[in-house]
Design a protein around this motif. Structure first.
Motif, PDB file in Angstrom:
ATOM      1  N   MET B   1       0.829  -1.190   0.000  1.00  0.00           N
ATOM      2  CA  MET B   1       0.000   0.000   0.000  1.00  0.00           C
ATOM      3  C   MET B   1       0.873   1.253   0.000  1.00  0.00           C
ATOM      4  SD  MET B   1      -1.256   0.357   3.996  1.00  0.00           S
ATOM      5  CE  MET B   1      -2.004   1.970   3.740  1.00  0.00           C
ATOM      6  N   LEU B   2       0.255   2.377  -0.361  1.00  0.00           N
ATOM      7  CA  LEU B   2       1.003   3.640  -0.320  1.00  0.00           C
ATOM      8  C   LEU B   2       0.821   4.307   1.029  1.00  0.00           C
ATOM      9  CD1 LEU B   2       0.280   5.111  -3.872  1.00  0.00           C
ATOM     10  CD2 LEU B   2       2.497   4.387  -2.954  1.00  0.00           C
ATOM     11  N   CYS B   3       1.928   4.723   1.617  1.00  0.00           N
ATOM     12  CA  CYS B   3       1.898   5.430   2.892  1.00  0.00           C
ATOM     13  C   CYS B   3       2.497   6.816   2.689  1.00  0.00           C
ATOM     14  CB  CYS B   3       2.773   4.735   3.926  1.00  0.00           C
ATOM     15  SG  CYS B   3       2.269   3.080   4.308  1.00  0.00           S
ATOM     16  N   TYR B   4       1.914   7.778   3.336  1.00  0.00           N
ATOM     17  CA  TYR B   4       2.437   9.145   3.295  1.00  0.00           C
ATOM     18  C   TYR B   4       2.804   9.493   4.724  1.00  0.00           C
ATOM     19  CZ  TYR B   4      -0.074   9.008  -1.145  1.00  0.00           C
ATOM     20  OH  TYR B   4      -0.535   8.659  -2.390  1.00  0.00           O
ATOM     21  N   LEU B   5       4.091   9.563   5.014  1.00  0.00           N
ATOM     22  CA  LEU B   5       4.523   9.719   6.398  1.00  0.00           C
ATOM     23  C   LEU B   5       5.624  10.762   6.511  1.00  0.00           C
ATOM     24  CD1 LEU B   5       4.899   5.898   7.198  1.00  0.00           C
ATOM     25  CD2 LEU B   5       3.127   7.398   8.147  1.00  0.00           C
ATOM     26  N   TYR B   6       5.477  11.641   7.471  1.00  0.00           N
ATOM     27  CA  TYR B   6       6.591  12.531   7.792  1.00  0.00           C
ATOM     28  C   TYR B   6       7.605  11.725   8.599  1.00  0.00           C
ATOM     29  CZ  TYR B   6       4.229  16.851   6.318  1.00  0.00           C
ATOM     30  OH  TYR B   6       3.631  17.839   5.592  1.00  0.00           O
ATOM     31  N   ALA B   7       8.828  12.219   8.648  1.00  0.00           N
ATOM     32  CA  ALA B   7       9.906  11.483   9.317  1.00  0.00           C
ATOM     33  C   ALA B   7       9.533  11.110  10.753  1.00  0.00           C
ATOM     34  CB  ALA B   7      11.202  12.295   9.293  1.00  0.00           C
ATOM     35  N   ASP B   8       8.915  12.042  11.473  1.00  0.00           N
ATOM     36  CA  ASP B   8       8.578  11.723  12.871  1.00  0.00           C
ATOM     37  C   ASP B   8       7.514  10.627  12.958  1.00  0.00           C
ATOM     38  OD1 ASP B   8       6.763  13.867  11.904  1.00  0.00           O
ATOM     39  OD2 ASP B   8       5.895  13.700  13.897  1.00  0.00           O
ATOM     40  N   GLU B   9       6.650  10.536  11.941  1.00  0.00           N
ATOM     41  CA  GLU B   9       5.633   9.475  11.941  1.00  0.00           C
ATOM     42  C   GLU B   9       6.243   8.132  11.552  1.00  0.00           C
ATOM     43  OE1 GLU B   9       1.580  11.410  10.435  1.00  0.00           O
ATOM     44  OE2 GLU B   9       3.228  11.768   9.060  1.00  0.00           O
ATOM     45  N   LEU B  10       7.285   8.203  10.740  1.00  0.00           N
ATOM     46  CA  LEU B  10       7.955   6.981  10.288  1.00  0.00           C
ATOM     47  C   LEU B  10       8.569   6.226  11.477  1.00  0.00           C
ATOM     48  CD1 LEU B  10       8.721   5.373   7.712  1.00  0.00           C
ATOM     49  CD2 LEU B  10      10.723   6.855   7.480  1.00  0.00           C
ATOM     50  N   ASN B  11       8.871   6.978  12.540  1.00  0.00           N
ATOM     51  CA  ASN B  11       9.398   6.336  13.751  1.00  0.00           C
ATOM     52  C   ASN B  11       8.443   5.285  14.307  1.00  0.00           C
ATOM     53  OD1 ASN B  11      11.795   7.770  13.879  1.00  0.00           O
ATOM     54  ND2 ASN B  11      10.823   9.485  14.949  1.00  0.00           N
ATOM     55  N   ASN B  12       7.142   5.448  13.994  1.00  0.00           N
ATOM     56  CA  ASN B  12       6.163   4.478  14.487  1.00  0.00           C
ATOM     57  C   ASN B  12       6.160   3.188  13.676  1.00  0.00           C
ATOM     58  OD1 ASN B  12       5.356   6.468  16.280  1.00  0.00           O
ATOM     59  ND2 ASN B  12       3.830   7.281  14.848  1.00  0.00           N
ATOM     60  N   TYR B  13       6.960   3.165  12.606  1.00  0.00           N
ATOM     61  CA  TYR B  13       7.002   1.981  11.732  1.00  0.00           C
ATOM     62  C   TYR B  13       8.461   1.537  11.595  1.00  0.00           C
ATOM     63  CZ  TYR B  13       2.371   3.679  10.371  1.00  0.00           C
ATOM     64  OH  TYR B  13       1.083   4.115  10.391  1.00  0.00           O
ATOM     65  N   PRO B  14       9.014   0.966  12.658  1.00  0.00           N
ATOM     66  CA  PRO B  14      10.464   0.671  12.672  1.00  0.00           C
ATOM     67  C   PRO B  14      10.919  -0.224  11.520  1.00  0.00           C
ATOM     68  CG  PRO B  14       9.382  -0.091  14.709  1.00  0.00           C
ATOM     69  CD  PRO B  14       8.339   0.608  13.912  1.00  0.00           C
ATOM     70  N   LYS B  15      10.115  -1.207  11.172  1.00  0.00           N
ATOM     71  CA  LYS B  15      10.504  -2.141  10.113  1.00  0.00           C
ATOM     72  C   LYS B  15      10.571  -1.417   8.757  1.00  0.00           C
ATOM     73  CE  LYS B  15       9.063  -6.808   8.700  1.00  0.00           C
ATOM     74  NZ  LYS B  15       7.966  -7.793   8.818  1.00  0.00           N
ATOM     75  N   LEU B  16       9.575  -0.584   8.537  1.00  0.00           N
ATOM     76  CA  LEU B  16       9.504   0.181   7.288  1.00  0.00           C
ATOM     77  C   LEU B  16      10.672   1.167   7.210  1.00  0.00           C
ATOM     78  CD1 LEU B  16       7.691   0.734   4.780  1.00  0.00           C
ATOM     79  CD2 LEU B  16       6.494   2.453   6.147  1.00  0.00           C
ATOM     80  N   GLN B  17      10.903   1.849   8.313  1.00  0.00           N
ATOM     81  CA  GLN B  17      11.969   2.845   8.394  1.00  0.00           C
ATOM     82  C   GLN B  17      13.336   2.196   8.159  1.00  0.00           C
ATOM     83  OE1 GLN B  17      12.565   4.512  12.377  1.00  0.00           O
ATOM     84  NE2 GLN B  17      12.690   6.540  11.447  1.00  0.00           N
ATOM     85  N   ASP B  18      13.563   1.123   8.865  1.00  0.00           N
ATOM     86  CA  ASP B  18      14.837   0.419   8.782  1.00  0.00           C
ATOM     87  C   ASP B  18      15.101  -0.051   7.342  1.00  0.00           C
ATOM     88  OD1 ASP B  18      17.014  -1.156  10.374  1.00  0.00           O
ATOM     89  OD2 ASP B  18      16.089  -2.655   9.056  1.00  0.00           O
ATOM     90  N   SER B  19      14.111  -0.683   6.728  1.00  0.00           N
ATOM     91  CA  SER B  19      14.321  -1.215   5.379  1.00  0.00           C
ATOM     92  C   SER B  19      14.436  -0.096   4.348  1.00  0.00           C
ATOM     93  CB  SER B  19      13.216  -2.207   4.996  1.00  0.00           C
ATOM     94  OG  SER B  19      11.933  -1.666   5.219  1.00  0.00           O
ATOM     95  N   MET B  20      13.736   1.031   4.570  1.00  0.00           N
ATOM     96  CA  MET B  20      13.837   2.131   3.612  1.00  0.00           C
ATOM     97  C   MET B  20      15.252   2.725   3.591  1.00  0.00           C
ATOM     98  SD  MET B  20      11.672   5.671   3.171  1.00  0.00           S
ATOM     99  CE  MET B  20      12.583   6.760   4.245  1.00  0.00           C
ATOM    100  N   PHE B  21      15.783   3.035   4.764  1.00  0.00           N
ATOM    101  CA  PHE B  21      17.105   3.668   4.775  1.00  0.00           C
ATOM    102  C   PHE B  21      18.208   2.701   4.339  1.00  0.00           C
ATOM    103  CE2 PHE B  21      14.854   6.732   7.615  1.00  0.00           C
ATOM    104  CZ  PHE B  21      15.058   7.856   6.823  1.00  0.00           C
ATOM    105  N   LYS B  22      18.003   1.415   4.565  1.00  0.00           N
ATOM    106  CA  LYS B  22      18.976   0.429   4.066  1.00  0.00           C
ATOM    107  C   LYS B  22      18.879   0.274   2.549  1.00  0.00           C
ATOM    108  CE  LYS B  22      19.771  -2.225   8.251  1.00  0.00           C
ATOM    109  NZ  LYS B  22      19.276  -3.321   9.104  1.00  0.00           N
ATOM    110  N   ASP B  23      17.638   0.277   2.053  1.00  0.00           N
ATOM    111  CA  ASP B  23      17.467   0.192   0.592  1.00  0.00           C
ATOM    112  C   ASP B  23      18.061   1.414  -0.097  1.00  0.00           C
ATOM    113  OD1 ASP B  23      16.241  -2.253   0.747  1.00  0.00           O
ATOM    114  OD2 ASP B  23      14.192  -1.491   0.497  1.00  0.00           O
ATOM    115  N   ARG B  24      17.949   2.541   0.551  1.00  0.00           N
ATOM    116  CA  ARG B  24      18.554   3.746  -0.014  1.00  0.00           C
ATOM    117  C   ARG B  24      20.072   3.622  -0.048  1.00  0.00           C
ATOM    118  NH1 ARG B  24      15.776   9.144   2.413  1.00  0.00           N
ATOM    119  NH2 ARG B  24      17.999   9.617   2.483  1.00  0.00           N
TER     120      ARG B  24
END
Lengths: 246, 212
Positions: B1-24
């Motif tokens: 799904m598409l998520c629209y999240l500011y950085a501070d909201e992304l903190n609530n999704y650790p798995k998503l956050q972790d994989s995004m910055f690693k993929d980058r």
């Protein structure tokens, strides 16, 4: 109202907004300007809030003195979700989309409606080039349906208006010291110079070897930097500031 | 799904956050060999991630990052104006233009790459239309222009510099309903579903908290 009629109607409001703003030279003028927005938008209140002017919150409001003083005295900007949200978000937001769950926020909401703020509001956060931040808000008493329609119809003009207002407030604050954006890019200089010599947009685009689409972006960007109402106005300001030669 | 999240909201999704910055880190550090910094967690982050930007993210069924982009207004500090104004021929500042950067795809998406690319671009288009913006501006590596052209939403190039691996371009994307519908088709996301996702992120009914 048809879509084109509506667009013209909103466009006219934006022009009035810019015309009135252009004649403001002091914070007193700005206060009168913001007072006048109530009539222009047919809403109960308008607010300009600069979050970090000299480290102190600075606001121009149309609220009743009672409410404004109470808000100030109780330092409600420390708990007001509308204000706090502006530090974190840069998209325009309906006040109903904010979280009012904390106890101080809930209490404030009751007091605010009691104080005549209205039950609806929209805020446009503004991010400036020096990291400064401000907030422009309108509030009203209306149904959810009415407010949704109002926000949708005025979104683009509120976005532009909020930024123009912010530029004006900054230029009053730093009068004679500096301008927000002191330079135009070479492309913007070219675009305004050729437009100023009477060439059509398509001629200018062809001459610069860019599409009209891109030319529009340069014009809009230059217009914004110059705080100008339209293209002619932007050319005039660029000339009078010595940024272009015609 | 598409998520629209500011950085501070992304903190609530650790798995998503972790994989995004690693993929980058994988995409920009290893594959494109950009001069990016990777922190001790293996995250690729720069100073703009510290400005609490908005991210449009494709979140996979397993909760991990499938692809994303980062969004900031051009009236404030942003990458294109701070670092690439020479490429763009000057700064681009408009309340109606937001910057999109760090367009990234997870290396794990396999044959879903085109579909997810379309979904991320759709997210960018949804943001533009929702807030009545005119254009997105972005700095990108020419090696991904074929992705944009495959999606039928190529940027208009307003400047470029360097050559070979160092080459960067600055481009503009114009928002429109037609493009939105086209990207819905390419991403195989029903327009109503796309609307639902962005409404969940920004609308009145559900506030800013998205269901986890």
């Amino acid at each position: 109202m048809g879509e084109i009629t509506l667009r013209n109607f909103v466009q006219t409001k934006l022009q009035i907004f810019c015309d009135r703003l252009a004649s403001c030279n002091t914070f007193e003028d700005l206060h009168d300007f913001i007072e006048g927005l109530r009539g222009l938008f047919e809403v109960e209140h308008a607010v300009y809030h600069a979050a970090n002017r000299k480290g102190e919150p600075f606001a121009i409001v149309t609220y009743s003195n009672d409410w404004a003083n109470y808000y100030e005295k109780e330092k409600l900007y420390r708990v007001d979700p509308v204000v706090l949200n502006a530090f974190q978000r840069f998209h325009p937001y309906d006040w109903k989309s904010l979280s009012w769950d904390s106890k101080p926020a809930r209490l404030m909401l009751v007091d605010a409606i009691d104080g005549g703020v209205g039950n609806q509001g929209i805020s446009i956060p503004v991010r400036g080039p020096n990291g400064e931040l401000s907030l422009f808000s309108l509030s009203h008493t209306a149904s959810d349906e009415y407010w949704l329609r109002f926000c949708e119809d005025h979104m683009q003009m509120l976005l532009l208006g909020a930024h123009y207002l912010h530029q004006k407030a900054r230029s009053i604050e730093h009068q004679g010291v500096n301008r927000l954006y002191t330079t135009l890019s070479p492309r913007e200089v070219d675009a305004l110079t050729y437009l100023g010599t009477g060439r059509s947009r398509s001629q200018v685009a062809e001459h610069l070897n860019i599409s009209e689409h891109t030319l529009r972006v340069y014009i809009e960007s230059a217009r914004f930097k110059l705080g100008a109402l339209n293209t002619v106005n932007a050319v005039a300001r660029a000339v009078s500031n010595g940024l272009i030669n015609i | 799904m598409l998520c629209y999240l500011y950085a501070d909201e992304l903190n609530n999704y650790p798995k998503l956050q972790d994989s995004m910055f690693k993929d980058r880190a994988t995409q920009f550090g290893e594959r494109l060999r950009w001069d990016v910094s990777i922190d001790k967690n293996g995250y690729e982050k720069d100073e703009y991630d510290a400005l609490n930007p908005m991210y449009a993210i494709w979140r996979r069924a397993n909760g991990q990052h499938g692809g994303s982009m980062r969004i900031l207004p051009t009236t404030g500090m942003c990458m294109v104006n701070d670092h690439f104004s020479d490429v763009a021929g000057g700064t681009i500042c408009s309340p109606l233009i937001w910057e999109s950067t760090r367009f990234c795809l997870s290396p794990d998406v396999g044959n879903q790459a085109e579909r997810i690319s379309a979904a991320i671009m759709l997210a960018g288009c949804e943001v533009g239309l929702r807030f009545h913006l005119s254009h997105a501006v972005g700095v990108f590596d020419p090696r991904i222009t074929r992705i944009y052209s495959a999606l039928g939403w190529s940027p208009e190039i307003i400047g470029q510099s360097g050559s070979g691996r160092e080459k960067v371009q600055v481009g503009l994307w114009e928002f429109s309903q037609d493009i939105r519908i086209q990207l819905c088709q390419k991403s195989r996301i029903a327009p109503d579903l796309s609307s639902l996702w962005i409404n969940q992120a920004f609308s009145v009914e559900t506030g800013q908290e998205q269901s986890a």
